[in-house]
Design a protein around this motif. Structure first.
Motif, PDB file in Angstrom:
ATOM      1  N   ASP A  37      36.418  33.732  45.897  1.00 18.07           N
ATOM      2  CA  ASP A  37      37.334  34.392  44.969  1.00 18.07           C
ATOM      3  C   ASP A  37      38.286  35.337  45.703  1.00 18.07           C
ATOM      4  O   ASP A  37      39.469  35.398  45.390  1.00 18.07           O
ATOM      5  N   VAL A  38      37.777  36.063  46.686  1.00 18.73           N
ATOM      6  CA  VAL A  38      38.653  36.925  47.498  1.00 18.73           C
ATOM      7  C   VAL A  38      39.671  36.055  48.228  1.00 18.73           C
ATOM      8  O   VAL A  38      40.863  36.375  48.284  1.00 18.73           O
ATOM      9  N   ALA A 117      45.218  34.138  39.057  1.00 13.22           N
ATOM     10  CA  ALA A 117      46.170  34.159  40.172  1.00 13.22           C
ATOM     11  C   ALA A 117      46.492  32.746  40.643  1.00 13.22           C
ATOM     12  O   ALA A 117      47.656  32.407  40.871  1.00 13.22           O
ATOM     13  N   GLN A 118      45.479  31.907  40.779  1.00 15.28           N
ATOM     14  CA  GLN A 118      45.729  30.539  41.235  1.00 15.28           C
ATOM     15  C   GLN A 118      46.432  29.701  40.180  1.00 15.28           C
ATOM     16  O   GLN A 118      47.288  28.877  40.509  1.00 15.28           O
ATOM     17  N   ALA A 119      46.091  29.886  38.921  1.00 14.69           N
ATOM     18  CA  ALA A 119      46.744  29.120  37.856  1.00 14.69           C
ATOM     19  C   ALA A 119      48.243  29.406  37.835  1.00 14.69           C
ATOM     20  O   ALA A 119      49.045  28.500  37.588  1.00 14.69           O
ATOM     21  N   ALA A 158      48.432  24.192  47.300  1.00 17.11           N
ATOM     22  CA  ALA A 158      48.112  23.828  45.914  1.00 17.11           C
ATOM     23  C   ALA A 158      46.773  23.116  45.785  1.00 17.11           C
ATOM     24  O   ALA A 158      46.161  23.142  44.721  1.00 17.11           O
ATOM     25  N   VAL A 159      46.315  22.501  46.840  1.00 15.13           N
ATOM     26  CA  VAL A 159      45.038  21.783  46.786  1.00 15.13           C
ATOM     27  C   VAL A 159      43.969  22.409  47.681  1.00 15.13           C
ATOM     28  O   VAL A 159      42.843  21.945  47.694  1.00 15.13           O
ATOM     29  N   LEU A 160      44.326  23.460  48.378  1.00 17.40           N
ATOM     30  CA  LEU A 160      43.413  24.041  49.366  1.00 17.40           C
ATOM     31  C   LEU A 160      42.075  24.467  48.764  1.00 17.40           C
ATOM     32  O   LEU A 160      41.020  24.088  49.250  1.00 17.40           O
ATOM     33  N   LEU A 161      42.091  25.234  47.712  1.00 14.62           N
ATOM     34  CA  LEU A 161      40.854  25.714  47.087  1.00 14.62           C
ATOM     35  C   LEU A 161      40.807  25.348  45.609  1.00 14.62           C
ATOM     36  O   LEU A 161      40.250  26.070  44.793  1.00 14.62           O
ATOM     37  N   GLY A 162      41.379  24.216  45.282  1.00 15.43           N
ATOM     38  CA  GLY A 162      41.435  23.760  43.895  1.00 15.43           C
ATOM     39  C   GLY A 162      42.817  24.001  43.318  1.00 15.43           C
ATOM     40  O   GLY A 162      43.424  25.025  43.569  1.00 15.43           O
ATOM     41  N   HIS A 167      41.661  25.663  38.155  1.00 14.04           N
ATOM     42  CA  HIS A 167      41.447  27.088  37.906  1.00 14.04           C
ATOM     43  C   HIS A 167      41.653  27.458  36.441  1.00 14.04           C
ATOM     44  O   HIS A 167      41.012  28.386  35.943  1.00 14.04           O
ATOM     45  N   ARG A 168      42.501  26.707  35.736  1.00 14.14           N
ATOM     46  CA  ARG A 168      42.621  26.922  34.289  1.00 14.14           C
ATOM     47  C   ARG A 168      41.322  26.524  33.581  1.00 14.14           C
ATOM     48  O   ARG A 168      40.845  27.218  32.690  1.00 14.14           O
ATOM     49  N   GLU A 169      40.758  25.399  33.998  1.00 15.49           N
ATOM     50  CA  GLU A 169      39.474  24.966  33.428  1.00 15.49           C
ATOM     51  C   GLU A 169      38.374  25.974  33.742  1.00 15.49           C
ATOM     52  O   GLU A 169      37.547  26.292  32.885  1.00 15.49           O
TER      53      GLU A 169
END
Length: 177
Positions: A37-38, A117-119, A158-162, A167-169
């Motif tokens: 997460d960090v 943040a990722q979404a 965009a695909v590195l950690l999902g 991340h929305r899911e």
């Protein structure tokens, strides 16, 4: 190993090595989850910075580049492609969630903050970088110009950690939706 964004990734394999448990009772998964997460929040900061840099490059280009005696931003393609608001849309959720992490105790709110943040930032960087290449025309994807570097990095990040959908899911699951 070569990557799309021209960086390098290594594969490390251990064989015949001795290992020692660093945690007990299943708490290792929590440690790894928080570390990821960090990493997601840090990646989002990179994505937002990359999107802003690509946006700044694009705005300068359509303002300064002239064809047929006028700036290309005045032509239909330039005027219909309003400067993306992705960068400005990505900042407020990030600030809100960071403030919540501080007030609620960061370990508990960190997973939600990382997902938000990722979404936002992952999709923003991809969108802005694609527009950057598009509005730079043919030179946008040549080795002589940096626009393609932002595009490549956005696609890799965009695909590195999902991706954003993942991340929305994840966020929906955390919120019980």
């Amino acid at each position: 190993m070569p990557t799309l964004d021209l960086g390098e990734t290594a594969v490390v394999a251990f064989s015949g090595c001795r290992a020692r448990a660093l945690t007990a009772g299943g708490e290792g998964a929590d440690v790894v989850s928080r570390a990821l997460d960090v990493g997601l929040v840090a990646l989002a900061a990179e994505q937002l910075g990359g999107a802003q840099a690509a946006l700044d490059m694009t705005v300068a280009h359509v303002r300064d580049r002239t064809e047929f005696g006028r700036a290309i931003g005045g032509f239909q393609a330039g005027s219909s492609a309003h400067p993306p608001t992705c960068c400005s849309r990505s900042r407020p959720p990030g600030r809100r969630w960071c403030a919540r992490c501080r007030s609620d105790g960061w370990p508990e709110a960190l997973a939600e903050a990382a997902a938000v943040a990722q979404a936002w930032c992952g999709e923003s960087f991809v969108s802005v970088a694609a527009q950057c290449v598009h509005l730079h025309g043919g030179m946008g994807f040549t080795w002589e110009h940096d626009a393609h570097l932002y595009f490549r990095r956005a696609q890799s990040d965009a695909v590195l950690l999902g991706g954003a959908a993942h991340h929305r899911e994840r966020l929906a699951g955390m919120l019980g939706w």
